[in-house]
Motif scaffolding. Structure first.
Motif, PDB file in Angstrom:
ATOM      1  N   SER A 115       0.891  -1.114  -0.025  1.00 16.90           N
ATOM      2  CA  SER A 115       0.037   0.099  -0.009  1.00 16.90           C
ATOM      3  C   SER A 115       0.738   1.447  -0.003  1.00 16.90           C
ATOM      4  N   PHE A 116       0.185   2.600  -0.284  1.00 19.80           N
ATOM      5  CA  PHE A 116       0.893   3.632  -0.386  1.00 19.80           C
ATOM      6  C   PHE A 116       1.826   3.719   0.844  1.00 19.80           C
ATOM      7  N   SER A 117       1.323   3.763   2.080  1.00 20.46           N
ATOM      8  CA  SER A 117       2.310   4.118   3.021  1.00 20.46           C
ATOM      9  C   SER A 117       2.274   3.217   4.367  1.00 20.46           C
ATOM     10  N   ARG A 131      -1.096  11.596   4.619  1.00 13.95           N
ATOM     11  CA  ARG A 131       0.327  11.330   4.283  1.00 13.95           C
ATOM     12  C   ARG A 131       0.563  11.498   3.036  1.00 13.95           C
ATOM     13  N   LYS A 132      -0.337  12.191   2.122  1.00 17.78           N
ATOM     14  CA  LYS A 132      -0.269  12.351   0.780  1.00 17.78           C
ATOM     15  C   LYS A 132       1.060  13.012   0.440  1.00 17.78           C
ATOM     16  N   ARG A 133       1.427  13.067  -1.103  1.00 17.18           N
ATOM     17  CA  ARG A 133       2.510  13.805  -1.523  1.00 17.18           C
ATOM     18  C   ARG A 133       2.400  15.071  -1.208  1.00 17.18           C
ATOM     19  N   VAL A 181     -19.348  12.997  -2.294  1.00 18.25           N
ATOM     20  CA  VAL A 181     -18.390  13.168  -3.506  1.00 18.25           C
ATOM     21  C   VAL A 181     -16.884  13.360  -2.694  1.00 18.25           C
ATOM     22  N   ASP A 182     -15.705  13.050  -3.761  1.00 22.60           N
ATOM     23  CA  ASP A 182     -14.352  13.472  -3.123  1.00 22.60           C
ATOM     24  C   ASP A 182     -13.703  13.920  -4.383  1.00 22.60           C
ATOM     25  N   PRO A 183     -12.785  14.808  -3.954  1.00 29.35           N
ATOM     26  CA  PRO A 183     -11.948  15.761  -5.239  1.00 29.35           C
ATOM     27  C   PRO A 183     -10.866  14.453  -5.555  1.00 29.35           C
ATOM     28  N   VAL A 232     -19.691   1.632  -0.670  1.00 29.92           N
ATOM     29  CA  VAL A 232     -18.947   1.439  -1.503  1.00 29.92           C
ATOM     30  C   VAL A 232     -18.209   2.550  -1.652  1.00 29.92           C
ATOM     31  N   ASN A 233     -16.818   2.678  -2.005  1.00 26.89           N
ATOM     32  CA  ASN A 233     -15.930   3.625  -2.148  1.00 26.89           C
ATOM     33  C   ASN A 233     -15.271   3.455  -3.326  1.00 26.89           C
ATOM     34  N   ASP A 234     -15.365   3.858  -4.557  1.00 21.15           N
ATOM     35  CA  ASP A 234     -14.805   3.603  -5.729  1.00 21.15           C
ATOM     36  C   ASP A 234     -13.811   4.887  -5.989  1.00 21.15           C
TER      37      ASP A 234
END
Ligand code: PMM
Length: 276
Positions: free
Chosen positions: A28-30, A221-223, A185-187, A114-116
């Motif tokens: 995973s990412f992190s 924790r994103k970039r 919604v999610d950007p 559901v998270n897509d």
């Protein structure tokens, strides 16, 4: 006390909510695959709830930039035993997947949401699965796939374009029979976005998504947190993630998707109490 706010997935959104990230992946990412084993993942999921998570988001496919896709069967083998146990323990579980077959299997196993990350665009059957289950759904903005998205981060006006592209995904979802009140919604911070573009979306959060829908933000924790804080190591970005998460709440987010549940819940509770 406060007036009840809009409800989503049975949660009163007058109170900000925290979704804990449970990546059941070796890469995973992190979290470095710490939750790779089923038992460890189940334990980690219950611990998140003890720490105050409202939702546990279970995913089995890495969406790290450039990550190779895995077959839905392998994804299901990773996550279904975890979802079954958590749901049996009354945990509100979301399933983080782009695959309709995995959505259906996860909902049967007890997942509620559901998270897509593809906004129901990746799998042509996904919207029909969500519509037939009439379940809450997170529709996130991205372009391309995790393998191709970094090359697609070109916008003239990132806020307006993300909003318009999300609007198109919402229209498709509703045309498939998904009710508007089921949708969050999610950007999609970091997905087909440079760090600078993620910052622009967060600053202008309400304008970055179609109006009148609750907003989820995933920034843990994103970039761009690393960029703003000059911290190269993802596992050392808690302070920056918390600051950005509280900022997101102040800009209209209702749910934060995070790795560090205990610290985030504490921060959110204090922020919320002071903001009232
Ligand atoms: N980010 C990741 C995975 N799933 N889902 C939503 N709705 N929003 C996000 O921002 C999001 C997501 C990637 O992050 P991770 O690998 O650290 O979980």
């Amino acid at each position: 006390m406060t007036n009840p706010g809009p409800r989503w997935a049975g949660l009163d959104l007058a109170t900000p909510r925290v979704m804990g990230i449970l990546n059941v992946t070796p890469d995973s990412f992190s979290d470095g695959g710490r939750h790779g084993a089923t038992d460890a993942a189940i334990t980690a999921g219950f611990k998140m709830v003890e720490e105050g998570a409202d939702i546990v988001d279970v995913g089995g496919e890495s969406t790290r930039p450039g990550a190779d896709p895995i077959p839905p069967e392998a994804e299901q083998a990773r996550i279904l035993p975890v979802i079954r146990e958590l749901a049996a323990g009354s945990v509100l579980v979301s399933v983080d997947t782009r695959h309709a077959a995995t959505m259906a299997a996860a909902l049967d196993a007890g997942a509620a949401i559901v998270n897509d990350v593809s906004g129901l665009a990746h799998d042509p059957d996904a919207a029909a699965v969500v519509a037939s289950h009439d379940c809450p759904v997170v529709i996130m903005h991205m372009r391309g796939t995790p393998a191709t998205m970094n090359a697609l981060a070109e916008y003239r006006d990132v806020v307006a374009e993300v909003r318009a592209e999300l609007r198109a995904r919402l229209n498709a979802a509703m045309a498939a029979g998904i009710r508007a009140e089921r949708i969050m919604v999610d950007p999609g911070l970091g997905f087909a976005k440079t760090a600078e573009q993620s910052v622009a979306l967060l600053r202008d959060l309400r304008a970055a998504v179609p109006p009148a829908l609750p907003i989820l933000v995933g920034l843990s924790r994103k970039r761009f947190i690393g960029m703003l804080s000059a911290e190269a190591r993802a596992d050392r970005r808690l302070g920056g993630s918390l600051a950005a998460g509280l900022f997101a709440l102040s800009r209209g987010a209702s749910v934060l998707r995070v790795h560090d549940v205990r610290e985030t819940v504490q921060g959110v509770r204090v922020w919320h109490a002071l903001s009232m």
